[in-house]
Design an enzyme around this catalytic site. Structure first.
Site, PDB file in Angstrom:
ATOM      1  CE  LYS A   1      11.424  13.277 -19.416  1.00  0.00           C
ATOM      2  NZ  LYS A   1      11.020  11.747 -19.383  1.00  0.00           N
TER       3      LYS A   1
ATOM      4  CB  SER B   1      -0.871  19.250  -3.560  1.00  0.00           C
ATOM      5  OG  SER B   1      -1.903  19.447  -4.497  1.00  0.00           O
TER       6      SER B   1
ATOM      7  CG  ASP C   1      -2.053   0.825   1.113  1.00  0.00           C
ATOM      8  OD1 ASP C   1      -2.155   2.005   0.579  1.00  0.00           O
ATOM      9  OD2 ASP C   1      -3.192   0.277   1.211  1.00  0.00           O
TER      10      ASP C   1
END
Ligand code: HEM
Ligand SMILES: [Cu+2]
Lengths: 520, 186
Positions: free
Chosen positions: A325, A164, A99
């Site tokens: 990327k 957040s 978890d």
């Protein structure tokens, strides 16, 4: 890996009190979809008003409330929580953990969100209306000239910042402490890497956002003058503080999206990701650079030339790791055994459209040119290419990719592909013309416009309606999959998928990896 | 209560909470002061010093003269009449010059104002010294009364030779609501 002990609790309390990362992930995802619909309906009001020149549907004050709430709800309510939801579902399954590290805090960081957005949305019904100063809430518009509801806005920002930060602390603790034996950092899936770095960015800059709104609060209610020239403050200071948060924030939005794409493209190319290590370093350098480019949002405030040059070159530097990327994704596909299921379509759509957004970003980074582009629809086009075709497309890719794993049922592929094509066409129809009207001088955040912009705006509105409608199809497809999709039981679901989450049974049981797997 | 799985988790959470608190503090103790310091040091924003200039009187450079223009602007919603006594003066660098601005409060109730100066070109800001200025303090005025507000300044002898005109602009703000509070003046 039998699910031999307790499964989920029954009824509402399962969701209220759950500490299970999968339940919390699911709630985040549904919540963010609800916010996506809410923010989307504000966008529909905006595009309906802009369908034709002149004022037809709403008055300008309400129009400004729409642009403000649209931005806030999409950034803080839809995109960010959706990736937190993905993180919750996937990070433990990807690193072989049972978890998250702090399951109860996890529950809190989700459950403080819905009431917060209720407060934010309720400002629409308050006296003086909702905040109307744009999602960037520049002072003094957001202080001296703000409606009374600004206090509720400030409160919402504080709480969602807290959410957040709690979420990020949880993710960092999970990734650093709960990896299965043998899961070294350089073996972690890229999605985990991008989220780890994103979480550090969040911990670093959400407090800065909190600081900015705290200063607003003090200026409004406690007689300070951080942003008021009358008392010796300076409104430009606000912009510096805001963008010191704001630019890293745009990477907070896009880095997890990069992570999703880095999982999806190799799976449907049936090749390992090209340049894994360079992907990790590129992500880290983007994160670092994102702290030193903020003033590219402020080229026109009257900076010294040296400042303009510094921020111009630093911004352009970000294109280098970003280019690495894009190169790696394309190279991953090169000579791969490609198939084009819905997740792959969205990933390729992302690749093309995000690159366009990167290029317009480079144009905006040219300080002298930005004097023309700034605050025009060109900027609107730029950031929708990176945020919608970037973050939201990658989110769609991720949902289609992992949904069968989560619920053990396959979505309807034909409907998925239809969703992609309608989104792709609708999106481009909506936002490509905005480049043109922007370059021709149409300002952003404006309820009416000069006649020469009429045709492009009508196209834009039609495209936006199409894109919006395609999300209903998506919702239908997801619900239909969950209740009545064709069952799948292959552990891998996709033959090319790699990673620990695909070694688990399908559908993923309520508790997974209670004994850690051994990673070779 | 939050439950921690082990000590390593407690450790990392403690560190991250510390980072969070530090970044919040960073805004107030670093960003805000640094911004002011940088603006002062670089002379950007055309901001002039908030304190009276107290350097020893220098000799006057009579070989050149500089035009100093005065502008007055009312911030939005500020009802005072506000303007310079003279719109321009020709001065020698190094010399001490005096002028006045006048202000009148046309409303029946007392008000407090704050004038904020700005120099253009911004490059000249660090060479423009005010030995006395109404902008150093707030200016209270009773209802329907007027005042002459003094300004005394020296243009530095080191002013770059290519600058021939300096514009000093004041914007006047209504600070009645915040007057008496801890507002910094400039
Ligand atoms: C190569 C990469 C990028 C470059 C060079 C770049 C550059 C810029 C610049 C210079 C601006 C300011 C334009 C102006 O206001 O005049 C801007 C605005 C913006 N960018 Fe980017 N950008 C890049 C990538 C991204 C990404 C990945 C995102 C988010 C996912 C993003 C989101 C935004 C947003 C939201 C704004 C507008 C903010 C506002 O004023 O509301 N950008 N970008
Ligand atoms: Cu930026």
């Amino acid at each position: 890996m039998g699910d031999y002990h307790h499964g989920p609790a029954k009824g509402l309390s399962r969701w209220l009190f759950t500490t299970n990362h999968k339940d919390i992930g699911t709630m985040y995802l549904w919540f963010s979809f609800a916010m996506f619909i809410l923010g989307g309906s504000f966008a529909m009001v905006i595009r309906a008003e802009l369908f034709e020149p002149g004022m037809q549907l709403v008055d300008p004050a309400f129009f400004n409330q729409m642009t403000t709430l649209h931005g806030l709800v999409m950034v803080f309510g839809a995109i960010m929580p959706s990736f937190v939801g993905l993180a919750n579902w996937l990070i433990p399954m990807m690193i072989g953990a049972p978890d998250m590290a702090l399951p109860r805090m996890n529950n809190w960081s989700f459950w403080i969100l819905p009431p917060t957005f209720l407060v934010l949305a309720s400002t629409l019904f308050m006296e003086g209306g909702a905040p109307a100063f744009g999602w960037t809430f520049y002072a003094p518009l957001s202080t001296t000239y703000a409606p009374p509801s600004v206090t509720f806005f400030i409160f919402s920002i504080h709480v969602l910042g807290l959410s957040s930060i709690m979420g990020s602390i949880n993710i960092i603790a999970t990734v650093m402490n709960m990896r299965a034996p043998g899961m070294t950092y350089m073996k972690m899936p890229l999605f985990v890497w991008t989220w780890l770095i994103t979480a550090f960015l969040l911990v670093a800059v959400m407090p800065v956002l909190a600081g900015a709104v705290t200063m607003m609060l003090m200026d409004i209610h406690f007689g300070t003058s951080f942003f008021s020239a009358a008392g010796g403050g300076d409104p430009v200071l606000f912009q510096h503080v805001f963008w010191f948060f704001g630019h890293p924030e745009v990477y907070i939005i896009i880095l997890p999206a990069f992570g999703v794409i880095s999982q999806v493209i190799p799976a449907f190319s049936r090749k390992p990701l090209f340049g894994y290590a360079s992907m990790v370093y590129a992500t880290a350098s983007i994160a670092f650079l994102s702290f030193i480019v903020w003033a590219h949002h402020m080229f026109t405030v009257g900076m010294p030339v040296a400042g303009e040059l510094f921020f111009m070159y630093a911004t352009m530097l970000i294109a280098v790791p970003t280019g690495v990327k894009v190169f790696n994704w394309v190279t991953t596909m090169w000579r791969g055994a490609l198939t084009f299921e819905t997740p792959m379509l969205f990933a390729i759509g992302f690749l093309i459209l995000f690159t366009i957004g990167g290029f317009t970003g480079l144009m905006l980074a040219i300080a002298p040119a930005d004097f023309q582009y700034h605050d025009s629809y060109f900027v609107v086009a730029h950031f929708h290419y990176v945020m919608v075709a970037g973050a939201v497309f990658s989110m769609s890719a991720g949902i289609y990719f992992w949904l069968p794993k989560w619920c053990g049922r396959m979505y309807n592929e034909a409907m998925g592909k239809t969703h992609f094509w309608i989104s792709f066409i609708g999106f481009n129809l909506a936002f490509f013309p905005q480049h043109f009207v922007g370059l021709a001088g149409m300002p952003r955040r404006i309820p009416d416009y000069a006649l020469q912009f009429a045709d492009f705006n009508m196209m834009s509105s039609i495209g936006a309606f199409i894109y919006g409608a395609s999300q209903i199809l998506f919702l239908y497809n997801v619900i239909a999959t969950i209740v009545a999709g064709k069952p799948v039981s292959d552990e891998k679901v996709w033959d090319g998928a790699e990673g620990l989450e695909w070694t688990l049974p399908t559908p993923a049981p309520y508790h997974t990896f209670e004994t850690p797997p051994l990673v070779k | 209560m939050i439950q921690f799985s082990d000590n390593a988790t407690v450790d990392i959470v403690a560190k991250l909470v510390a980072v969070t608190v530090a970044m919040f503090a960073f805004v107030f103790v670093v960003m805000v002061p640094l911004y002011d310091v940088l603006c002062d040091a670089l002379g950007i924003n055309g901001k002039t010093s908030g304190q009276a200039y107290t350097a020893v009187a220098a000799t006057v450079d009579e070989t050149r003269s500089v035009t100093v223009q005065f502008l007055a602007t009312n911030n939005q919603g500020m009802p005072w009449e506000f303007g310079p006594g003279t719109t321009a003066m020709k001065v020698h660098p190094g010399a001490v010059n005096d002028t006045v601005f006048h202000a009148r409060n046309p409303l029946p109730q007392p008000m407090v104002a704050q004038a904020i100066p700005s120099i253009s070109p911004a490059r000249a800001a660090e060479y423009f010294h005010k030995t006395e200025c109404f902008c150093f303090n707030q200016q209270p005025l009773d209802g329907e009364s007027a005042a002459q507000m003094p300004l005394q300044f020296i243009v530095d002898r080191d002013l770059p030779r290519d600058i021939h005109t300096i514009t000093l602009s004041y914007t006047i703000f209504d600070v009645t609501d915040m007057a008496g509070g801890a507002v910094a003046t400039r």
